[in-house]
Design a protein around this motif. Structure first.
Motif, PDB file in Angstrom:
ATOM      1  N   GLY A   1      99.489  31.611  98.274  1.00 19.13           N
ATOM      2  CA  GLY A   1      98.705  30.774  99.191  1.00 19.13           C
ATOM      3  C   GLY A   1      98.394  31.125 100.709  1.00 19.13           C
ATOM      4  O   GLY A   1      97.885  30.355 101.295  1.00 19.13           O
ATOM      5  N   HIS A   2      98.420  32.181 100.832  1.00 18.13           N
ATOM      6  CA  HIS A   2      97.944  32.920 102.506  1.00 18.13           C
ATOM      7  C   HIS A   2      96.763  33.568 102.410  1.00 18.13           C
ATOM      8  O   HIS A   2      96.593  34.789 101.695  1.00 18.13           O
ATOM      9  CB  HIS A   2      99.020  33.799 102.636  1.00 18.13           C
ATOM     10  CG  HIS A   2      99.156  34.138 104.147  1.00 18.13           C
ATOM     11  ND1 HIS A   2      99.527  33.448 105.284  1.00 18.13           N
ATOM     12  CD2 HIS A   2      98.525  35.290 104.843  1.00 18.13           C
ATOM     13  CE1 HIS A   2      99.161  33.928 106.463  1.00 18.13           C
ATOM     14  NE2 HIS A   2      98.596  35.184 106.255  1.00 18.13           N
ATOM     15  N   GLU A   3      95.624  33.048 102.949  1.00 20.92           N
ATOM     16  CA  GLU A   3      94.451  33.385 102.997  1.00 20.92           C
ATOM     17  C   GLU A   3      94.353  34.683 103.783  1.00 20.92           C
ATOM     18  O   GLU A   3      93.215  35.614 103.604  1.00 20.92           O
ATOM     19  CB  GLU A   3      93.340  32.418 103.183  1.00 20.92           C
ATOM     20  CG  GLU A   3      91.907  32.676 103.155  1.00 20.92           C
ATOM     21  CD  GLU A   3      91.302  32.978 101.800  1.00 20.92           C
ATOM     22  OE1 GLU A   3      90.555  33.728 101.652  1.00 20.92           O
ATOM     23  OE2 GLU A   3      91.935  32.713 100.732  1.00 20.92           O
ATOM     24  N   ALA A   4      94.834  34.707 105.112  1.00 21.58           N
ATOM     25  CA  ALA A   4      94.451  35.580 105.936  1.00 21.58           C
ATOM     26  C   ALA A   4      95.393  37.070 105.749  1.00 21.58           C
ATOM     27  O   ALA A   4      96.135  37.303 106.428  1.00 21.58           O
ATOM     28  CB  ALA A   4      94.955  35.124 107.553  1.00 21.58           C
ATOM     29  N   VAL A   5      94.718  37.778 104.900  1.00 23.13           N
ATOM     30  CA  VAL A   5      95.007  39.259 104.548  1.00 23.13           C
ATOM     31  C   VAL A   5      93.751  40.008 104.053  1.00 23.13           C
ATOM     32  O   VAL A   5      93.107  39.326 103.420  1.00 23.13           O
ATOM     33  CB  VAL A   5      96.217  38.902 103.594  1.00 23.13           C
ATOM     34  CG1 VAL A   5      95.767  38.238 102.279  1.00 23.13           C
ATOM     35  CG2 VAL A   5      96.350  40.266 103.003  1.00 23.13           C
ATOM     36  N   ALA A   6      93.931  41.162 104.638  1.00 22.41           N
ATOM     37  CA  ALA A   6      92.925  41.929 104.542  1.00 22.41           C
ATOM     38  C   ALA A   6      93.379  43.454 104.380  1.00 22.41           C
ATOM     39  O   ALA A   6      94.404  43.860 104.791  1.00 22.41           O
ATOM     40  CB  ALA A   6      91.845  41.922 105.709  1.00 22.41           C
TER      41      ALA A   6
ATOM     42  N   MET B   1      85.223  43.051  93.294  1.00 21.58           N
ATOM     43  CA  MET B   1      84.294  42.143  92.936  1.00 21.58           C
ATOM     44  C   MET B   1      84.179  40.958  93.956  1.00 21.58           C
ATOM     45  O   MET B   1      83.159  40.361  94.074  1.00 21.58           O
ATOM     46  CB  MET B   1      84.923  41.455  91.415  1.00 21.58           C
ATOM     47  CG  MET B   1      84.825  42.312  90.173  1.00 21.58           C
ATOM     48  SD  MET B   1      85.046  41.588  88.943  1.00 21.58           S
ATOM     49  CE  MET B   1      83.421  40.374  88.608  1.00 21.58           C
ATOM     50  N   GLU B   2      85.196  40.811  94.580  1.00 22.91           N
ATOM     51  CA  GLU B   2      84.996  39.756  95.755  1.00 22.91           C
ATOM     52  C   GLU B   2      84.101  40.284  96.923  1.00 22.91           C
ATOM     53  O   GLU B   2      83.331  39.594  97.538  1.00 22.91           O
ATOM     54  CB  GLU B   2      86.504  39.286  96.380  1.00 22.91           C
ATOM     55  CG  GLU B   2      87.080  38.593  95.165  1.00 22.91           C
ATOM     56  CD  GLU B   2      88.504  37.718  95.766  1.00 22.91           C
ATOM     57  OE1 GLU B   2      88.463  37.635  97.036  1.00 22.91           O
ATOM     58  OE2 GLU B   2      89.378  37.789  94.725  1.00 22.91           O
TER      59      GLU B   2
ATOM     60  N   THR C   1      89.877  38.377 105.480  1.00 17.93           N
ATOM     61  CA  THR C   1      90.316  37.754 103.954  1.00 17.93           C
ATOM     62  C   THR C   1      89.946  38.867 102.996  1.00 17.93           C
ATOM     63  O   THR C   1      90.471  38.820 101.948  1.00 17.93           O
ATOM     64  CB  THR C   1      89.519  36.543 103.648  1.00 17.93           C
ATOM     65  OG1 THR C   1      88.331  36.659 103.759  1.00 17.93           O
ATOM     66  CG2 THR C   1      89.905  35.504 104.690  1.00 17.93           C
ATOM     67  N   THR C   2      89.335  39.931 103.337  1.00 26.12           N
ATOM     68  CA  THR C   2      89.121  40.889 102.317  1.00 26.12           C
ATOM     69  C   THR C   2      89.212  42.282 102.671  1.00 26.12           C
ATOM     70  O   THR C   2      90.210  42.931 102.509  1.00 26.12           O
ATOM     71  CB  THR C   2      87.722  40.941 101.320  1.00 26.12           C
ATOM     72  OG1 THR C   2      86.667  40.796 102.585  1.00 26.12           O
ATOM     73  CG2 THR C   2      87.569  39.838 100.282  1.00 26.12           C
TER      74      THR C   2
ATOM     75  N   TRP D   1      98.044  42.710  98.987  1.00 27.17           N
ATOM     76  CA  TRP D   1      96.928  41.871  99.365  1.00 27.17           C
ATOM     77  C   TRP D   1      97.053  40.507  98.232  1.00 27.17           C
ATOM     78  O   TRP D   1      97.051  39.262  98.726  1.00 27.17           O
ATOM     79  CB  TRP D   1      95.551  42.460  99.217  1.00 27.17           C
ATOM     80  CG  TRP D   1      94.432  41.774  99.535  1.00 27.17           C
ATOM     81  CD1 TRP D   1      93.997  41.363 100.793  1.00 27.17           C
ATOM     82  CD2 TRP D   1      93.653  41.252  98.540  1.00 27.17           C
ATOM     83  NE1 TRP D   1      92.824  40.705 100.415  1.00 27.17           N
ATOM     84  CE2 TRP D   1      92.502  40.587  99.136  1.00 27.17           C
ATOM     85  CE3 TRP D   1      93.827  41.020  97.005  1.00 27.17           C
ATOM     86  CZ2 TRP D   1      91.615  39.772  98.507  1.00 27.17           C
ATOM     87  CZ3 TRP D   1      92.785  40.190  96.320  1.00 27.17           C
ATOM     88  CH2 TRP D   1      91.789  39.737  97.030  1.00 27.17           C
ATOM     89  N   TRP D   2      97.041  40.889  96.910  1.00 25.20           N
ATOM     90  CA  TRP D   2      96.940  39.734  95.950  1.00 25.20           C
ATOM     91  C   TRP D   2      98.271  38.872  96.022  1.00 25.20           C
ATOM     92  O   TRP D   2      98.009  37.846  95.909  1.00 25.20           O
ATOM     93  CB  TRP D   2      96.923  40.551  94.722  1.00 25.20           C
ATOM     94  CG  TRP D   2      96.777  39.689  93.455  1.00 25.20           C
ATOM     95  CD1 TRP D   2      95.134  39.007  93.215  1.00 25.20           C
ATOM     96  CD2 TRP D   2      97.650  38.793  92.750  1.00 25.20           C
ATOM     97  NE1 TRP D   2      95.644  38.018  92.179  1.00 25.20           N
ATOM     98  CE2 TRP D   2      96.869  38.233  92.012  1.00 25.20           C
ATOM     99  CE3 TRP D   2      99.168  38.860  92.741  1.00 25.20           C
ATOM    100  CZ2 TRP D   2      97.649  37.147  91.105  1.00 25.20           C
ATOM    101  CZ3 TRP D   2      99.725  38.052  91.878  1.00 25.20           C
ATOM    102  CH2 TRP D   2      98.828  37.264  91.115  1.00 25.20           C
TER     103      TRP D   2
END
Length: 295
Positions: free
Chosen positions: A126-131, A266-267, A3-4, A119-120
């Motif tokens: 609404g898509h969490e699975a991105v890195a 930051m994340e 996710t990051t 990514w952003w």
């Protein structure tokens, strides 16, 4: 699910596992808008889809009768790189074959400057699975990853459906209303000379939004082109914030693109997700009546 960030080795493992995966090459050059796609065609990660900043990740503004650039009526932001609506972006994802159950991996060869935009935007729909591929194409090749030249075969049409936004988009009026209040901490990702107003190569006015702090996006990377370790990033942001509440942070830059590495950093450092003023300086400085600071 990543996710990051993920490493080149982790991406190699994902590809070997035959996971539901799509890789995006976001390489770009602000001074030559055709350069990124040419670089992609010369060498890219096998199977990667090219995501053009101007055509796929922006809704290019149109000139009005007076020659001024105006965003489309349904654009989600202003500035030099207006965000397309969530619906329009979802249509592009569907066209390239990206589906809601896929892991996305984004990279560039420009110090993570452009891939963070995708990514952003995926988080925003609404898509969490991105890195982000940490270190970009250079790290992939250093790890022995294969590259391929030429175009890739088209993917079958998918049906990507936008879901609840996972990241916060902030507009010009929201920033203007909160300016000077403790509820808003602006971080400007542009180079120091642009922030101080000493030079301005892209926008009609030099300077910065009053009260904004300055952290050039490249400060998040080490000499190897990868993001610095999380404890170091956390210490650097705490020093920058000087006691300000991290939850009040809104990032911006010139046009909402190079601000995202600060947001990602930051994340990675363990802070909760922060806001993005996507219109950024290019929208602020074109909006009549808004203040400008220098120095």
């Amino acid at each position: 699910m990543y996710t990051t960030l993920l490493s080149a080795e982790q991406l190699q493992d994902l590809m070997r596992s035959k996971a539901r995966l799509m890789v995006f090459d976001c390489s770009f050059d602000l001074t030559d808008h055709a350069a990124g796609e040419k670089q992609y065609l010369q060498a890219h990660i096998p199977g990667a889809v090219y995501a053009h900043l101007e055509h796929a990740l922006s809704d290019p503004p149109l000139p009005d009768a007076g020659g001024n650039l105006r965003p489309h009526a349904d654009a989600a932001s202003g500035g030099r790189h207006p965000l397309p609506s969530r619906e329009k972006f979802a249509m592009w994802l569907s066209r390239v074959g990206f589906a809601n159950d896929m892991q996305a991996v984004v990279y560039d060869r420009n110090g993570n400057n452009y891939c963070g935009r995708l990514w952003w935007m995926l988080k925003w729909v609404g898509h969490e699975a991105v890195a982000v591929l940490d270190g970009g194409l250079q790290a992939w090749q250093a790890a022995g990853g294969e590259v391929r030249a030429g175009p890739e075969p088209s993917h079958f049409q998918a049906n990507f459906e936008p879901r609840r936004p996972l990241r916060r988009l902030v507009g010009t009026q929201e920033v203007a209303r909160a300016l000077g209040e403790p509820s808003l901490t602006l971080i400007d990702a542009r180079a120091g000379a642009r922030y101080r107003g000493e030079v301005e190569p892209l926008d009609p006015v030099a300077g910065h939004i009053p009260g904004a702090l300055n952290r050039p996006f490249a400060a998040n990377l080490g000499p190897d082109g990868r993001f610095k370790p999380a404890p170091q990033l956390r210490a650097e942001f705490e020093e920058l914030l000087q006691g300000r509440d991290p939850a009040t942070v809104v990032h911006h830059c010139g046009s909402g693109v190079s601000a995202v590495p600060n947001l990602i950093a930051m994340e990675v450092a363990g802070f909760a997700p922060t806001g993005l003023y996507a219109g950024s300086w290019s929208e602020w400085c074109r909006t009549p009546g808004l203040p400008v600071a220098k120095g």
